[in-house]
Structure formats: C-alpha cells, structure tokens
Write an enzyme that holds these catalytic residues in place. Sequence first.
Site, PDB file in Angstrom:
ATOM      1  NE  ARG A 151      -1.212  15.996 -13.037  1.00 19.33           N
ATOM      2  CZ  ARG A 151      -0.398  15.374 -12.229  1.00 19.33           C
ATOM      3  NH1 ARG A 151      -0.693  15.308 -10.973  1.00 19.33           N
ATOM      4  NH2 ARG A 151       0.511  14.799 -12.987  1.00 19.33           N
TER       5      ARG A 151
ATOM      6  CE  LYS B   6      -2.400  12.907 -14.532  1.00 15.54           C
ATOM      7  NZ  LYS B   6      -3.011  13.436 -16.044  1.00 15.54           N
TER       8      LYS B   6
ATOM      9  CG  ASN C 134      -3.934  14.808 -20.490  1.00 12.17           C
ATOM     10  OD1 ASN C 134      -2.842  14.403 -20.282  1.00 12.17           O
ATOM     11  ND2 ASN C 134      -4.739  14.693 -19.407  1.00 12.17           N
TER      12      ASN C 134
ATOM     13  NE  ARG D 145      -3.863  -2.385   1.993  1.00 10.30           N
ATOM     14  CZ  ARG D 145      -3.682  -3.196   2.938  1.00 10.30           C
ATOM     15  NH1 ARG D 145      -2.881  -3.077   3.827  1.00 10.30           N
ATOM     16  NH2 ARG D 145      -4.663  -4.277   2.701  1.00 10.30           N
TER      17      ARG D 145
ATOM     18  CE  LYS E 112       3.173  16.824 -14.900  1.00 10.04           C
ATOM     19  NZ  LYS E 112       3.414  15.615 -15.384  1.00 10.04           N
TER      20      LYS E 112
ATOM     21  CD  GLU F 242       4.232  15.220 -23.218  1.00 11.41           C
ATOM     22  OE1 GLU F 242       3.569  16.107 -23.000  1.00 11.41           O
ATOM     23  OE2 GLU F 242       3.797  14.046 -23.204  1.00 11.41           O
TER      24      GLU F 242
ATOM     25  CG  HIS G 271       3.317   9.798 -25.003  1.00 12.60           C
ATOM     26  ND1 HIS G 271       1.942   9.593 -24.798  1.00 12.60           N
ATOM     27  CD2 HIS G 271       3.672  10.953 -24.224  1.00 12.60           C
ATOM     28  CE1 HIS G 271       1.645  10.527 -23.907  1.00 12.60           C
ATOM     29  NE2 HIS G 271       2.315  11.227 -23.588  1.00 12.60           N
TER      30      HIS G 271
ATOM     31  CD  GLU H 262      -6.178  15.326 -15.455  1.00 12.66           C
ATOM     32  OE1 GLU H 262      -4.796  14.870 -15.464  1.00 12.66           O
ATOM     33  OE2 GLU H 262      -6.898  14.888 -16.254  1.00 12.66           O
TER      34      GLU H 262
ATOM     35  CG  HIS I 288      -1.707  14.253 -23.860  1.00 11.55           C
ATOM     36  ND1 HIS I 288      -1.118  15.274 -24.311  1.00 11.55           N
ATOM     37  CD2 HIS I 288      -0.631  13.410 -23.037  1.00 11.55           C
ATOM     38  CE1 HIS I 288       0.127  15.375 -23.643  1.00 11.55           C
ATOM     39  NE2 HIS I 288       0.411  14.331 -22.950  1.00 11.55           N
TER      40      HIS I 288
ATOM     41  CG  HIS J  22      -3.623   9.343 -24.617  1.00  7.36           C
ATOM     42  ND1 HIS J  22      -4.234   9.453 -23.578  1.00  7.36           N
ATOM     43  CD2 HIS J  22      -2.243   9.256 -24.558  1.00  7.36           C
ATOM     44  CE1 HIS J  22      -3.214  10.039 -22.589  1.00  7.36           C
ATOM     45  NE2 HIS J  22      -1.973   9.860 -23.307  1.00  7.36           N
TER      46      HIS J  22
HETATM   47  P1  NAD Z   1      10.631   5.440 -22.740  1.00  5.50           P
HETATM   48  O1  NAD Z   1      10.438   5.464 -21.235  1.00  5.50           O
HETATM   49  O2  NAD Z   1      10.138   4.147 -23.498  1.00  5.50           O
HETATM   50  O3  NAD Z   1      11.999   6.129 -23.207  1.00  5.50           O
HETATM   51  C1  NAD Z   1      12.248   6.041 -24.645  1.00  5.50           C
HETATM   52  C2  NAD Z   1      13.321   4.902 -25.009  1.00  5.50           C
HETATM   53  O4  NAD Z   1      14.487   5.701 -24.483  1.00  5.50           O
HETATM   54  C3  NAD Z   1      13.410   3.709 -24.404  1.00  5.50           C
HETATM   55  O5  NAD Z   1      13.783   2.736 -25.628  1.00  5.50           O
HETATM   56  C4  NAD Z   1      14.380   3.699 -23.314  1.00  5.50           C
HETATM   57  O6  NAD Z   1      14.942   2.446 -23.005  1.00  5.50           O
HETATM   58  C5  NAD Z   1      15.381   4.724 -23.993  1.00  5.50           C
HETATM   59  N1  NAD Z   1      16.206   5.549 -23.097  1.00  5.50           N
HETATM   60  C6  NAD Z   1      15.831   5.930 -21.922  1.00  5.50           C
HETATM   61  N2  NAD Z   1      16.585   6.782 -21.459  1.00  5.50           N
HETATM   62  C7  NAD Z   1      17.963   6.583 -22.022  1.00  5.50           C
HETATM   63  C8  NAD Z   1      19.119   7.198 -22.119  1.00  5.50           C
HETATM   64  N3  NAD Z   1      19.475   8.114 -21.304  1.00  5.50           N
HETATM   65  N4  NAD Z   1      19.849   6.770 -23.060  1.00  5.50           N
HETATM   66  C9  NAD Z   1      19.473   5.918 -23.924  1.00  5.50           C
HETATM   67  N5  NAD Z   1      18.344   5.373 -24.266  1.00  5.50           N
HETATM   68  C10 NAD Z   1      17.328   5.703 -23.285  1.00  5.50           C
HETATM   69  O7  NAD Z   1       9.666   6.702 -23.336  1.00  5.50           O
HETATM   70  P2  NAD Z   1       9.495   8.149 -22.690  1.00  5.50           P
HETATM   71  O8  NAD Z   1       9.185   9.024 -24.000  1.00  5.50           O
HETATM   72  O9  NAD Z   1      10.381   8.510 -21.823  1.00  5.50           O
HETATM   73  O10 NAD Z   1       8.218   8.027 -21.923  1.00  5.50           O
HETATM   74  C11 NAD Z   1       6.877   7.842 -22.513  1.00  5.50           C
HETATM   75  C12 NAD Z   1       5.823   7.309 -21.439  1.00  5.50           C
HETATM   76  O11 NAD Z   1       5.605   8.448 -20.396  1.00  5.50           O
HETATM   77  C13 NAD Z   1       4.693   7.001 -21.945  1.00  5.50           C
HETATM   78  O12 NAD Z   1       4.153   5.694 -21.607  1.00  5.50           O
HETATM   79  C14 NAD Z   1       3.718   7.987 -21.420  1.00  5.50           C
HETATM   80  O13 NAD Z   1       2.282   7.570 -21.500  1.00  5.50           O
HETATM   81  C15 NAD Z   1       4.313   8.190 -20.253  1.00  5.50           C
HETATM   82  N6  NAD Z   1       4.008   9.865 -19.686  1.00  5.50           N
HETATM   83  C16 NAD Z   1       3.678   9.860 -18.238  1.00  5.50           C
HETATM   84  C17 NAD Z   1       3.479  10.776 -17.769  1.00  5.50           C
HETATM   85  C18 NAD Z   1       3.079  11.148 -16.336  1.00  5.50           C
HETATM   86  O14 NAD Z   1       2.723  12.438 -15.930  1.00  5.50           O
HETATM   87  N7  NAD Z   1       3.177  10.189 -15.740  1.00  5.50           N
HETATM   88  C19 NAD Z   1       3.637  12.188 -18.872  1.00  5.50           C
HETATM   89  C20 NAD Z   1       3.942  11.952 -20.012  1.00  5.50           C
HETATM   90  C21 NAD Z   1       4.183  10.841 -20.580  1.00  5.50           C
HETATM   91  N1  GLY Z   2       1.218  14.758 -18.291  1.00  6.53           N
HETATM   92  C1  GLY Z   2      -0.003  15.203 -17.801  1.00  6.53           C
HETATM   93  C2  GLY Z   2      -0.060  15.172 -16.409  1.00  6.53           C
HETATM   94  O1  GLY Z   2       1.150  14.867 -15.601  1.00  6.53           O
HETATM   95  O2  GLY Z   2      -1.236  15.483 -15.764  1.00  6.53           O
END
Ligand code: NAD
Ligand code: GLY
Length: 367
Positions: A246, A148, A250, A126, A232, A190, A270, A242, A253, A257
């Site tokens: 917040r 998130k 998006n 938890r 942010k 972003e 993404h 949200e 998005h 999405h």
């Molecule tokens: P990712 O985590 O898949 O990373 C992209 C690629 O780069 C992967 O292949 C990874 O292994 C590689 N990589 C990462 N760091 C590296 C480095 N320093 N050197 C070499 N390779 C590296 O993708 P992302 O774009 O970082 O994240 C996308 C995800 O984030 C999506 O799932 C999206 O839904 C999520 N997201 C979440 C939020 C949130 O608020 N939680 C906001 C935006 C996006």
């Molecule tokens: N990336 C959207 C949020 O964090 O709310």
Amino acid sequence: MNAAIATTQVPIALGDRSYDIHIGCGLLGQAASWAGLPASNEALIVTNTAVGPLYADRLAAQLGGRHRRLLQVVLPDGEQHKNAATLELIYDKLLAEGCDRKTVIYALGGGVVGDMAGFAAACYMRGVPFVQVATTLLAQVDSSVGGKTAINHPLGKNMIGAFYQPLRVICDLDLLDTLPARELSAGLAEIIKYGPIADSSLLDWIEDHVDALRGGDKAALAHAVRRSCEIKAAVVGQDEREGGLRAILNFGHTFGHAIEAGLGYGSWLHGEAVGCGMVMAADLSVRLGLADAALVPRLQRLCQRAGLPVLAPALPMSRWMSLMRGDKKSEAGEIRFVLIDGLGRALIRPAPDALVASVIAAHSVAA
Ligand code: NAD
Ligand code: GLY
C-alpha cells in the site's frame, strides 16, 4: 449531457469490511445511493463552512427518513484545522446530543473533513458506522477510499490516526461543479500518481484528457475517478493496513509531506505538494538507475498542464531531512522512498542522503 454518464460501483474487497464506491452524476439526490445503509436514531453530518451551505440540506433531505434525528457539525475549513482541537468539536456534538454507538456519521466534504470524520467515527465509543460523501476530486480518487483516517500534529502530517473503513463512498461528479479550479488541479495530482506506480496506459490517457478534466468534462472525470478507484481498491484489497504494497500509493508524498509541514499546513495544497513531490521522486528513481530519464520531464510537463507547481519552495536542507525522517515509512530513522521501477511499477527503498539532497536542490526554487 450528464444523463449519458452511467453510475458505476467499484467494490473494495475487504472481507466483512467490504464496501462499494458509487461513482456518477446526481448521486446525492438519488435514493439508490443510500439504499441499504443502516437506519438509526441519530446521524451526524460532519461538514465544513464551505461545503455545508452548498450541499448539507440536499444530503439531509435524502437521509431524513432513515434517522430519527439528523444532527450536523460544521467545522472550520482548511488543512490548518485538521487537528485535535477541531476533532474535539465532533466528539462534543456526539456527546452533547447523547449519540449512541449506532449513530451513523456522514462525512460531507473533501479529504480534510473525510479524514477527521472518519477518525472520529473510529474512536467514538470505539467505532461507529460512517459514510464518505466525497466532494473534492482528490477525495473521490483517493482520500475517501481505503480507510485511512487521521489528523495532523504540528510535528508531522497525518501522524495521529486509524485504519477504519467506511460503509460506502459516494462520488457525485456534479459536486465538482462548485470546486475551485486550484482544488481540481490538486485532485489531478493524485490521479496522475496512479499512472507511474500502477498503470502506464492511464498516464497516456491523462496526457490526452488533462484539458477535458480541467474543464470539468463529466465523461473524462467519470473515467478518471473510476480508474483511480479501481487501482486503489486493488492495492488496498491486498494490503489494507500498509504492511508493504500500500505504501506505493504514497508516491511523491515523502517530499510532498515535507513541503506541507515545512511551509505550515494549508500554504500549499496537499495535491500541489504531491505533484511536486512526484517529480522529485521520479528524479530520484532516475538517479538510482531505476527509471528512464524521460520520466522526469514527462511528469513535469503533465503537472504543469494540470495546473500544479513543479518547483519546491526553498527550505533549509536540514529541515527537509528532518521532516522526511519523520515520515511514516521511515524505519530506524532511515527515510524510505516510493520509487518508480520502470513505468507502471513502484518499489520502496532508502536512498543515499547526498543523492536525495541533489534531487531537492535540482527541484527547488533558489533560496
Ligand atoms: P480539502 O478537504 O481541504 O478540500 C479542499 C477545499 O475545497 C476546501 O476549502 C473545501 O472546503 C473545499 N470544497 C470541498 N468540496 C467542495 C465543493 N464541492 N465545492 C466547493 N468547495 C469545496 O482538501 P482535499 O484536497 O479534498 O483533501 C486533502 C486532505 O486529504 C489532506 O489532509 C490529505 O492529507 C488528505 N488525504 C488523505 C488520504 C487518505 O487516504 N485518507 C489520501 C490523500 C489525501
Ligand atoms: N493515499 C494513500 C493511501 O491511502 O494509502
């Protein structure tokens, strides 16, 4: 050159869940990055097959004195693995090693690792403490910040998750040196997002610095990461879960999405889907009389300069609509879009299906 980049901290003010985002160069190897974080018997580094070999040893070297046992779980790489089966690998490790509720989880990776490790931290016993070590530009400007956490479901993106804040976010700009160019571009989407929704001067600045950002210029990256995190932090500080505001984060998005889920996770990145989605959401804003028509070509040009696609793939219109109806912002089956209400200001509202369809048709490749 990096010595000239001062480390900065952006606070996120959330009462007893407040924390700092550390931004700078060389942070992974600096004791100050980890000072004040809790010691514990066990700690678990969650990373993936691409990032682990590059940086896990360096992180472990910093954490060794703080935890009696430093464990590691290496997840398969990619958005297509952001699911319940991969999440189980984290729980399997925690349980098999007898980790207690003081175990600290370190998410070492981009948004996929961060979202999954954060969700595991929210659920294991938890809730156990966790730290985000963001290794992609996208993670440094967005996903590691704000709490998130989620996994995908075949029927929708990020549909299973929790709000759960980290203890700290570490954005070491030097880690971006190994990031593939396509991933850097995805992160730029972003950053661009924050301009139309919150800060028109940031949009001007990105237009002036997009080449430097793509070239890995540390001063430009430091500014972009810091300004994105400040925006942010301000939004999340007012609306952590949200309830309303917040959702402006998006922007792009809802369309984005749908592209990701419609093509199958991992096909478009993404950030690529968000970039294209922003152009579509901007056009919808224009067609609704909210934004100036110049915004659409402006965003198209900037996304193209950032290395992002601006034409959506061909999907049946019924598929677009059903995917967007499943968006978390929908209410009673009505799709609600983040729209630009004058540059630097956003609002959320529904739009007539026919207008949405005309936007999709205008910004998709021909079937
Ligand atoms: P990712 O985590 O898949 O990373 C992209 C690629 O780069 C992967 O292949 C990874 O292994 C590689 N990589 C990462 N760091 C590296 C480095 N320093 N050197 C070499 N390779 C590296 O993708 P992302 O774009 O970082 O994240 C996308 C995800 O984030 C999506 O799932 C999206 O839904 C999520 N997201 C979440 C939020 C949130 O608020 N939680 C906001 C935006 C996006
Ligand atoms: N990336 C959207 C949020 O964090 O709310």
